[in-house]
Scaffold this motif. Structure first.
Motif, short mmCIF file in Angstrom:
data_model
loop_
_atom_site.label_atom_id
_atom_site.label_comp_id
_atom_site.label_asym_id
_atom_site.label_seq_id
_atom_site.Cartn_x
_atom_site.Cartn_y
_atom_site.Cartn_z
N GLY A 131 -36.04 -13.26 -64.68
CA GLY A 131 -35.44 -13.84 -63.74
C GLY A 131 -34.84 -15.13 -63.42
N LEU A 132 -35.20 -15.95 -64.58
CA LEU A 132 -35.01 -17.44 -64.21
C LEU A 132 -33.56 -17.86 -63.94
N ARG A 133 -32.75 -17.34 -64.31
CA ARG A 133 -31.03 -17.69 -63.90
C ARG A 133 -30.53 -16.50 -63.39
N PRO A 134 -29.47 -16.66 -62.24
CA PRO A 134 -28.76 -15.68 -61.73
C PRO A 134 -27.90 -14.98 -63.11
N PRO A 135 -27.64 -13.78 -62.60
CA PRO A 135 -27.20 -12.82 -63.69
C PRO A 135 -25.95 -13.44 -64.60
N LEU B 13 -40.18 -13.42 -61.32
CA LEU B 13 -39.50 -13.71 -62.57
C LEU B 13 -39.56 -12.89 -63.70
N GLY B 14 -40.67 -11.86 -63.40
CA GLY B 14 -41.21 -11.15 -64.45
C GLY B 14 -40.47 -9.67 -64.41
N GLN B 15 -39.22 -9.69 -64.18
CA GLN B 15 -38.39 -8.41 -64.40
C GLN B 15 -37.26 -8.88 -64.58
N GLY B 16 -36.34 -7.86 -65.07
CA GLY B 16 -34.85 -8.20 -65.33
C GLY B 16 -33.99 -8.65 -64.03
N VAL B 17 -33.40 -9.68 -64.59
CA VAL B 17 -32.44 -10.40 -63.23
C VAL B 17 -31.64 -9.52 -62.38
#
Length: 491
Positions: A456-460, A276-280
């Motif tokens: 990255g918690l949720r899809p784009p 989760l620690g990066q852009g999704v």
């Protein structure tokens, strides 16, 4: 048992993420500080590390942990979803192929830089052919009988298909082409000319980077042929480039990369070194860099402040007053270079690259015909003939390093940015007053809260819809472009 499985899986994944950051640092070094003679050795190093990473990403214990682990929070659910996706993709690609792609693309990157400098496309085509062949093989492995280009695109924008991008571009193109025709028929905007010393450009770039929230205690700014951002969590580095006759290239490249870096630096620390620690996705990532660069930093209001700082540092300019300076910053011209393109032309650059790379990956276009196809399309869309390879298909690093499927996410990022900007302006109708003082902090805080902190918690697409409270469509972007350039060009 499910709690132990989850704990073991996340601990294992944390080590994989840490190693991925090391891989990224090797890439950053290659483009900034690595001695030229180290290129072949770096290729071997990248291949070796990619072999280690591929083995970890396909470790059979991951399947066992995923089968047993039970999530109890939204973040754990998202981590399991992303780890499962990564595992499914990685196990389809043979380890030997993954390592060879890492080796060849590392070598190709160095050869591309030399070929670009020497205008030697013919000398570069053999290694580019190797890259294309390897990526076709990877795409076929990932697709398992489906569309190989879609499989590659899915690596940058999960869930997106080439047909969806094509439909989006078909919807965007008529209004962009019409706007371009109106602007090009109008009186041209002034152009900023003169000599702008490198040290002062870089000093102003650092000042603006910090104004846009870039934390230099967790980052740094270096120079590269092709500006980029690298890293995540607490080590996020950016690069820019300097031309002493064109300070806007340096300043706006810096702001663009700060948009990427700000996204990474602002992710909640609890997600560091996790999936989760990066852009999704690259599209969401690009939405941040584009809204920083264009809707905020190229706004007439911010240009009013920047004009004053430019005069402070460089003395009287070739344009008089903040209004003419804003028109110069947003000047529309049929230039060759994508990264220097104005907002009216930018998406036409992406549409060209998308159509060509999709045809290339599908085998509908031969590598030997790529340059002619590029030049013909460029002349048709921009009304200018490509005069040399560095102004044509050698200008971008993406194909040399095998990033097929990446280009369309730039325009998707513009669409996302259009949606975000409309929602931002609705919440802060007086934002221009802040920007005219060189203060984008309210806008940055809104973006951090709505998009960046979640990683990255949720899809784009859900990430953007959650931030804006509405659907993703091209309308807000096109409305913004028509309104902005209509005012600037008196249309």
């Amino acid at each position: 048992m499910s709690g132990v499985a989850l704990s073991d899986l996340l601990a294992f994944q944390r080590e994989t993420e840490a190693l991925s950051q090391v891989m990224g640092r090797l890439g950053w070094d290659q483009e900034t500080m690595m001695p030229r003679g180290a290129a072949a050795q770096r290729g071997d190093e990248m291949a070796a590390l990619e072999g280690v990473l591929h083995a970890r990403r396909t470790d059979p214990r991951i399947a066992d942990w995923l089968a047993s682990a039970k999530a109890t929070t939204e973040a754990e659910t998202a981590q399991l979803r992303l780890i499962s996706r990564s595992y499914d993709r990685a196990r389809k690609v043979p380890g030997k192929l993954a390592a060879e792609i890492a080796r060849v693309t590392s070598v190709a990157q160095g050869q591309w830089a030399e070929a670009r400098k020497a205008e030697d496309l013919a000398g570069f085509l053999p290694v580019l052919g190797q890259v294309v062949s390897l990526r076709r093989e990877e795409g076929a492995a990932l697709a398992e009988g489906g569309d190989a280009y879609d499989a590659l695109l899915d690596g940058y924008e999960p869930g997106l298909k080439g047909d969806e991008i094509a439909a989006l571009f078909d919807a965007m193109r008529p209004r962009i082409v019409a706007l371009r025709a109106h602007v090009m028929a109008a009186a041209p905007a002034p152009e900023l000319t003169g000599h702008f010393p490198k040290d002062r450009q870089l000093a102003l770039a650092h000042e603006i980077a910090q104004a846009f929230g870039y934390d230099l205690s967790r980052g740094r700014i270096d120079e590269a042929v092709h500006p980029f951002s690298s890293g995540s969590f607490n080590d996020v580095r950016i690069t820019t480039r300097v031309d002493e006759s064109d300070p806007l290239g340096c300043l706006y490249s810096t702001i663009h990369e700060v948009g990427h870096a700000g996204y990474e630096q602002n992710i909640d620390q609890i997600h560091g070194l996790t999936v989760l620690g990066q852009g999704v996705s690259m599209g969401v990532h690009e939405s941040q860099s584009r809204i920083y660069e264009n809707q905020l930093a190229r706004s007439p209001a911010f240009c009013h402040w920047l004009y004053g700082r430019m005069v402070d540092l460089f003395g009287p300019l070739s344009v008089t007053g903040p209004e003419d300076f804003a028109r110069a910053v947003n000047r529309v011209a049929s230039g060759y270079i994508r990264t220097e393109a104005d907002e009216v032309h930018y998406n036409l650059h992406i549409m060209l690259r998308f159509d060509l790379e999709r045809a290339l990956m599908r085998g509908d276009l031969d590598l030997g015909d790529l340059e002619a196809a590029w030049n013909d399309r460029f002349l048709s869309d921009f009304g200018v003939a490509v005069d040399r390879p560095s102004h044509g298909m050698l200008q971008d690093v993406h194909w040399p390093v095998g990033l097929f499927g990446y280009f369309p996410t730039y325009s998707l990022g513009n669409v996302y940015a259009g949606c975000l900007h409309a929602a931002l302006r609705a919440d802060f109708p007086g934002l221009d007053e802040d920007l005219s003082k060189g203060d984008p902090s309210r806008a940055l805080g809104w973006l951090k809260e709505r998009v960046q902190t979640h990683g990255g918690l949720r899809p784009p697409r859900q990430t953007i819809e959650h931030a804006t409270g509405g659907p993703v469509t091209e309308g807000p972007l096109l409305d913004y472009l028509e309104t902005k350039f209509g005012v600037l060009y008196g249309l």
